[in-house]
Design a protein around this motif. Structure first.
Motif, mmCIF file in Angstrom:
data_model
loop_
_atom_site.group_PDB
_atom_site.id
_atom_site.type_symbol
_atom_site.label_atom_id
_atom_site.label_comp_id
_atom_site.label_asym_id
_atom_site.label_seq_id
_atom_site.Cartn_x
_atom_site.Cartn_y
_atom_site.Cartn_z
ATOM 1 N N SER A 42 -26.583 18.648 24.763
ATOM 2 C CA SER A 42 -27.437 17.953 25.729
ATOM 3 C C SER A 42 -27.628 16.494 25.321
ATOM 4 C CB SER A 42 -28.801 18.647 25.802
ATOM 5 O OG SER A 42 -29.699 17.894 26.592
ATOM 6 N N GLU B 67 -32.639 14.868 30.336
ATOM 7 C CA GLU B 67 -32.293 16.093 31.047
ATOM 8 C C GLU B 67 -32.842 17.344 30.375
ATOM 9 O OE1 GLU B 67 -27.979 16.166 30.862
ATOM 10 O OE2 GLU B 67 -28.022 17.245 28.959
ATOM 11 N N ARG C 259 -29.469 19.968 34.500
ATOM 12 C CA ARG C 259 -28.026 20.248 34.500
ATOM 13 C C ARG C 259 -27.834 21.756 34.372
ATOM 14 N NH1 ARG C 259 -26.667 15.126 36.017
ATOM 15 N NH2 ARG C 259 -27.206 13.583 34.433
ATOM 16 N N VAL D 102 -31.320 21.495 30.338
ATOM 17 C CA VAL D 102 -30.078 22.205 30.644
ATOM 18 C C VAL D 102 -30.398 23.662 30.948
ATOM 19 C CG1 VAL D 102 -27.837 22.931 29.749
ATOM 20 C CG2 VAL D 102 -28.733 20.678 29.165
#
Length: 320
Positions: free
Chosen positions: A294, A311, A82, A313
């Motif tokens: 996150s 994920e 992301r 970031v």
């Protein structure tokens, strides 16, 4: 008897550090948990369609479980990247800073070496200026981390300006917090325990102890002697609100990085975290202050995600 064994497998798995038994137990917990949602729906459909539809209803429930476990497993073990853009009206010797943030590893019996290698690969591929890890490196106990020699992979997580971390609640639960700090620093990861470091003589990285620590320093105490004209980036595992976010903003912190929430990890958990936290996931901007939370790189409990995804970031900071 089978139900009893399945129900106890989590506890036996934890006491024996068996990833297999823990996973079986967590899958059973997921099965029964979603059963509480699916069973009333199935009963309602049964009364609507009578016996004619019982086979269709049965296959329908089975299909939903296949989707839950199939997508849940994929979203847990296949992390995505992301990206957020942040602008700071502070002085710095550089125009841009590329941060890779990864939280909530929960390294242990379930999340282990193979998943950690994916993080090392993403760091190498992304080429950030700095790596920041806001807590929950270990899932309660450091023994599985040491036993599986995960440090060999952790050492590969590098960046030009360094790798910095803070502790999360799970780093305290096994009373291994001091050992975790010692091991991480051997691997080149500087753990900031209510500490501040200045990188490139121009950017403050502030690491707060987790809220689990009753003796942790207040935000004002940590930033009291800092030069407010310089950018301040704080790692604080739990994005507790409203006081903590407001306190960070009022103290001159520019960017607050957190994890902890997992964004609920499994639907409808994300609806609950959204009610509990001012910012349970993603980017929140309040004036010149940014909070980024996150959903985490690893998992806690069942190695499944639904409505969320593992994920890392990437934060592109522009200094003006």
């Amino acid at each position: 008897m089978v139900i009893l064994v399945l129900s106890l497998s989590i506890f036996v798995g934890y006491s024996t550090s068996s990833a297999v038994l823990q996973t079986i137990g967590y899958y059973w917990l997921t099965l029964t948990g979603y059963g509480l949602i699916l069973l009333p729906i199935a009963i309602l459909l049964f009364f609507l369609f009578k016996k004619k539809g019982i086979r269709v209803i049965g296959f329908g429930v089975l299909f939903v479980y296949i989707l839950i476990f199939g997508f849940g497993t994929f979203y847990a073990w296949n992390p995505v990247e992301r990206t957020y853009e942040v602008s700071m009206n502070k002085n710095s010797d550089r125009d841009h800073l590329k941060i890779l943030m990864a939280s909530d590893f929960h390294l242990g019996s379930i999340v282990g070496e193979n998943h950690l290698k994916k993080l090392a690969h993403l760091v190498e591929e992304t080429r950030p200026d700095i790596v920041l890890i806001p807590g929950d490196l270990i899932d309660d106990h450091i023994e599985p981390f040491l036993k599986e020699n995960m440090g060999q992979t952790m050492m590969k997580i590098k960046a030009p300006l360094g790798v910095y971390a803070t502790l999360g609640n799970h780093d305290y639960y096994g009373s291994d917090d001091e050992k975790i700090v010692e091991e991480m620093e051997k691997l080149g990861i500087e753990v900031l325990t209510d500490e501040v470091t200045l990188i490139e003589n121009g950017i403050y990285i502030i690491g707060r102890n987790d809220d689990t620590d009753d003796n942790r320093a207040g935000i004002n105490e940590l930033v009291a002697t800092l030069d407010q004209s310089k950018p301040m980036i704080m790692l604080d595992h739990q994005p507790n609100e409203p006081n903590e976010l407001d306190a960070a903003m009022e103290s001159g912190v520019d960017l607050l990085l957190s994890g902890h929430t997992h964004r609920g990890q499994m639907f409808p958990g994300n609806l609950i975290t959204n009610m509990l936290y001012e910012n349970d996931y993603g980017l929140l901007k309040k004036g010149d202050f940014y909070s980024i939370v996150s959903s985490g790189f690893g998992t806690w409990g069942p190695p499944l995600r639904l409505g969320t995804r593992s994920e890392v970031v990437v934060i592109n900071v522009e200094f003006k």
